[in-house]
Design a protein around this motif. Structure first.
Motif, mmCIF file in Angstrom:
data_model
loop_
_atom_site.group_PDB
_atom_site.id
_atom_site.type_symbol
_atom_site.label_atom_id
_atom_site.label_comp_id
_atom_site.label_asym_id
_atom_site.label_seq_id
_atom_site.Cartn_x
_atom_site.Cartn_y
_atom_site.Cartn_z
ATOM 1 N N ILE A 1 56.204 -106.845 -5.972
ATOM 2 C CA ILE A 1 56.270 -105.659 -5.108
ATOM 3 C C ILE A 1 54.953 -104.894 -5.167
ATOM 4 O O ILE A 1 54.382 -104.507 -4.135
ATOM 5 N N MET A 2 54.435 -104.683 -6.363
ATOM 6 C CA MET A 2 53.183 -103.940 -6.522
ATOM 7 C C MET A 2 52.012 -104.675 -5.869
ATOM 8 O O MET A 2 51.184 -104.060 -5.188
ATOM 9 N N ALA A 3 51.954 -106.005 -6.060
ATOM 10 C CA ALA A 3 50.864 -106.785 -5.466
ATOM 11 C C ALA A 3 50.940 -106.777 -3.943
ATOM 12 O O ALA A 3 49.912 -106.700 -3.256
ATOM 13 N N THR A 4 52.167 -106.830 -3.419
ATOM 14 C CA THR A 4 52.351 -106.823 -1.964
ATOM 15 C C THR A 4 51.902 -105.501 -1.363
ATOM 16 O O THR A 4 51.179 -105.472 -0.362
ATOM 17 N N VAL A 5 52.327 -104.410 -1.975
ATOM 18 C CA VAL A 5 51.943 -103.084 -1.470
ATOM 19 C C VAL A 5 50.428 -102.892 -1.580
ATOM 20 O O VAL A 5 49.794 -102.328 -0.680
ATOM 21 N N TRP A 6 49.846 -103.388 -2.668
ATOM 22 C CA TRP A 6 48.403 -103.236 -2.873
ATOM 23 C C TRP A 6 47.607 -104.018 -1.828
ATOM 24 O O TRP A 6 46.583 -103.545 -1.321
ATOM 25 N N SER A 7 48.072 -105.226 -1.493
ATOM 26 C CA SER A 7 47.280 -106.108 -0.627
ATOM 27 C C SER A 7 47.510 -105.876 0.865
ATOM 28 O O SER A 7 46.645 -106.199 1.682
ATOM 29 N N GLU A 8 48.666 -105.321 1.234
ATOM 30 C CA GLU A 8 48.975 -105.111 2.656
ATOM 31 C C GLU A 8 48.653 -103.676 3.064
ATOM 32 O O GLU A 8 49.311 -102.738 2.630
ATOM 33 N N ARG A 9 47.659 -103.508 3.892
ATOM 34 C CA ARG A 9 47.244 -102.167 4.310
ATOM 35 C C ARG A 9 48.336 -101.438 5.079
ATOM 36 O O ARG A 9 48.421 -100.205 5.040
ATOM 37 N N SER A 10 49.196 -102.183 5.766
ATOM 38 C CA SER A 10 50.279 -101.546 6.533
ATOM 39 C C SER A 10 51.291 -100.847 5.626
ATOM 40 O O SER A 10 52.068 -100.010 6.083
ATOM 41 N N LEU A 11 51.271 -101.196 4.332
ATOM 42 C CA LEU A 11 52.212 -100.597 3.389
ATOM 43 C C LEU A 11 51.589 -99.463 2.583
ATOM 44 O O LEU A 11 52.215 -98.957 1.653
ATOM 45 N N HIS A 12 50.377 -99.059 2.940
ATOM 46 C CA HIS A 12 49.719 -97.963 2.229
ATOM 47 C C HIS A 12 50.222 -96.616 2.764
ATOM 48 O O HIS A 12 49.501 -95.852 3.400
ATOM 49 N N THR A 13 51.500 -96.373 2.505
ATOM 50 C CA THR A 13 52.170 -95.142 2.948
ATOM 51 C C THR A 13 52.838 -94.500 1.738
ATOM 52 O O THR A 13 53.044 -95.167 0.710
ATOM 53 N N PRO A 14 53.192 -93.213 1.838
ATOM 54 C CA PRO A 14 53.834 -92.552 0.694
ATOM 55 C C PRO A 14 55.088 -93.270 0.200
ATOM 56 O O PRO A 14 55.310 -93.369 -1.009
ATOM 57 N N MET A 15 55.917 -93.790 1.128
ATOM 58 C CA MET A 15 57.157 -94.448 0.724
ATOM 59 C C MET A 15 56.882 -95.602 -0.221
ATOM 60 O O MET A 15 57.556 -95.784 -1.237
ATOM 61 N N TYR A 16 55.846 -96.401 0.082
ATOM 62 C CA TYR A 16 55.537 -97.560 -0.752
ATOM 63 C C TYR A 16 54.718 -97.173 -1.977
ATOM 64 O O TYR A 16 54.724 -97.895 -2.983
ATOM 65 N N LEU A 17 54.032 -96.033 -1.927
ATOM 66 C CA LEU A 17 53.399 -95.495 -3.134
ATOM 67 C C LEU A 17 54.486 -95.160 -4.156
ATOM 68 O O LEU A 17 54.368 -95.496 -5.342
ATOM 69 N N PHE A 18 55.557 -94.510 -3.697
ATOM 70 C CA PHE A 18 56.664 -94.172 -4.585
ATOM 71 C C PHE A 18 57.344 -95.437 -5.108
ATOM 72 O O PHE A 18 57.767 -95.488 -6.268
ATOM 73 N N LEU A 19 57.451 -96.449 -4.256
ATOM 74 C CA LEU A 19 58.069 -97.704 -4.681
ATOM 75 C C LEU A 19 57.236 -98.378 -5.769
ATOM 76 O O LEU A 19 57.785 -98.921 -6.734
ATOM 77 N N CYS A 20 55.910 -98.340 -5.631
ATOM 78 C CA CYS A 20 55.029 -98.886 -6.665
ATOM 79 C C CYS A 20 55.198 -98.130 -7.985
ATOM 80 O O CYS A 20 55.271 -98.732 -9.059
ATOM 81 N N ALA A 21 55.242 -96.796 -7.900
ATOM 82 C CA ALA A 21 55.437 -95.986 -9.103
ATOM 83 C C ALA A 21 56.782 -96.304 -9.747
ATOM 84 O O ALA A 21 56.907 -96.348 -10.984
ATOM 85 N N LEU A 22 57.793 -96.546 -8.913
ATOM 86 C CA LEU A 22 59.116 -96.911 -9.419
ATOM 87 C C LEU A 22 59.059 -98.253 -10.149
ATOM 88 O O LEU A 22 59.671 -98.420 -11.209
ATOM 89 N N SER A 23 58.317 -99.204 -9.589
ATOM 90 C CA SER A 23 58.173 -100.519 -10.226
ATOM 91 C C SER A 23 57.460 -100.398 -11.572
ATOM 92 O O SER A 23 57.837 -101.059 -12.550
ATOM 93 N N VAL A 24 56.426 -99.554 -11.629
ATOM 94 C CA VAL A 24 55.708 -99.348 -12.892
ATOM 95 C C VAL A 24 56.636 -98.761 -13.947
ATOM 96 O O VAL A 24 56.677 -99.225 -15.100
ATOM 97 N N SER A 25 57.407 -97.726 -13.576
ATOM 98 C CA SER A 25 58.316 -97.096 -14.539
ATOM 99 C C SER A 25 59.383 -98.080 -14.999
ATOM 100 O O SER A 25 59.796 -98.075 -16.166
ATOM 101 N N GLU A 26 59.824 -98.946 -14.110
ATOM 102 C CA GLU A 26 60.845 -99.938 -14.457
ATOM 103 C C GLU A 26 60.287 -100.974 -15.430
ATOM 104 O O GLU A 26 60.959 -101.364 -16.390
ATOM 105 N N ILE A 27 59.062 -101.430 -15.186
ATOM 106 C CA ILE A 27 58.432 -102.392 -16.094
ATOM 107 C C ILE A 27 58.269 -101.782 -17.486
ATOM 108 O O ILE A 27 58.611 -102.399 -18.506
ATOM 109 N N LEU A 28 57.751 -100.557 -17.550
ATOM 110 C CA LEU A 28 57.516 -99.911 -18.841
ATOM 111 C C LEU A 28 58.826 -99.607 -19.563
ATOM 112 O O LEU A 28 58.901 -99.699 -20.799
ATOM 113 N N TYR A 29 59.862 -99.264 -18.805
ATOM 114 C CA TYR A 29 61.181 -99.006 -19.410
ATOM 115 C C TYR A 29 61.707 -100.272 -20.086
ATOM 116 O O TYR A 29 62.183 -100.234 -21.232
ATOM 117 N N THR A 30 61.629 -101.400 -19.390
ATOM 118 C CA THR A 30 62.129 -102.649 -19.964
ATOM 119 C C THR A 30 61.249 -103.115 -21.128
ATOM 120 O O THR A 30 61.760 -103.664 -22.106
#
Length: 318
Positions: free
Chosen positions: A45-74
């Motif tokens: 998810i993080m790599a997809t959002v990073w590489s696709e310019r069409s996903l450089h929006t606040p919604m996907y920024l929050f999704l990336c942050a959510l993925s980071v918090s989930e990885i660190l939690y586990t």
């Protein structure tokens, strides 16, 4: 976490799944596969959002942050749990236990705060579309993410400091697979244990319930706005942008309610341990699946990223 109360207990024993000796190898393999899938799913998810310019929006920024918090939690919980499943020595040092509690609560509450922010993002996008670029500017989105992380860290620090300022008189066996509050409270002694237990429970439930009510309020306005859209196609499109977030919220708070709002009474220690799997292993495992399958824009972008990746690896086959 300075000033933690070093009592007669210098280390704890994580009992974990020792009540199921014949299942430990199978549980290790199952949890390892789920953990690897969780890591790979969130990294994709993080790599997809990073590489696709069409996903450089606040919604996907929050999704990336959510993925980071989930990885660190586990990471704070599961590697230790996997190691203990293969080991007869399950001791954990006092400070290591405090650190695990701090990081697990910090990232867990960060996850809840980010889900609330994502609900607000959907509210602004659907109910205040003309002001979206102002309210959800890159700077504003970054501030919301920063506040979520700061809020999670404060919650982790408050809970950990309260618990580890208690006196632990023994025995030192934690009937769980990580340093969680309820089994640690059973090992504490002193006149203030009940006060701390009620205070920590009130803080956790208030924070979780507050986030959940804010999400409900956001969706009350969203549903009201969507129902005013004249065309069925427009309504379906608006609903589809919220589907993955709503599903993750239901899963996240559904399992959290089982833990924090379960009726008080005699509980089997094995039952509490197995119940802990729902929010430490199962919820993080389901989250990337839900976002990948129920978010059409992200799903299309993931397919494009995978095609590009394989084309780079095997150019002669393309």
């Amino acid at each position: 976490m300075l000033g933690l109360n070093h009592t007669s207990t210098s280390e704890f024993i994580l009992v974990g799944f020792s009540a199921f000796p014949h299942l430990q190898l199978m549980l290790f393999l199952l949890f390892l596969l789920m953990y690897l899938f969780t890591l790979l799913g969130n990294l994709l998810i993080m790599a997809t959002v990073w590489s696709e310019r069409s996903l450089h929006t606040p919604m996907y920024l929050f999704l990336c942050a959510l993925s980071v918090s989930e990885i660190l939690y586990t990471v704070a919980i599961i590697p230790r749990m996997l190691a203990d499943l293969l080991s007869a020595q399950r001791s954990i040092a006092f400070l290591a236990c405090a650190s695990q509690m701090f990081f697990s609560f910090s990232f867990g509450f960060t996850h809840s705060f980010l889900l609330t922010v994502m609900g607000y993002d959907r509210y602004v996008a659907i109910c205040r579309p003309l002001r979206y670029n102002v309210l959800m500017s890159p700077r504003g989105g970054a501030c919301l993410v920063g506040c979520s992380w700061a809020g999670g860290s404060v919650m982790g620090l408050v809970v950990t400091t309260a618990i580890f300022h208690l006196t632990f008189c023994g025995p030192s066996e934690i009937h769980h697979f990580f340093c969680h509050v309820p089994p640690l409270l059973k090992l504490a002694c002193g006149d203030n244990v009940l006060v701390v237990a009620k205070g920590v429970g009130l803080v956790c439930i208030t924070a979780l319930l507050g986030c959940f009510l804010l999400i409900l309020l956001s969706y009350a306005f969203i549903v009201a706005a969507i129902l005013k859209i004249p065309s069925a196609e427009g309504r379906n499109k608006a609903f589809s942008t919220c589907a993955s977030h709503v599903t993750v919220v239901v899963v996240h708070y559904g399992f959290a309610s089982v833990i924090y709002l379960k009726p008080k009474g005699p509980q089997s220690l094995e039952g509490d341990t197995l119940m802990g799997i729902t929010y430490t292993v199962l919820t993080p495992f389901l989250s990337p699946i839900i976002f990948s399958l129920r978010n059409k824009e992200l799903k299309v972008a993931m397919v494009a990223v995978k095609k590009t990746f394989f084309a780079t690896l095997f150019p002669q086959n393309c």
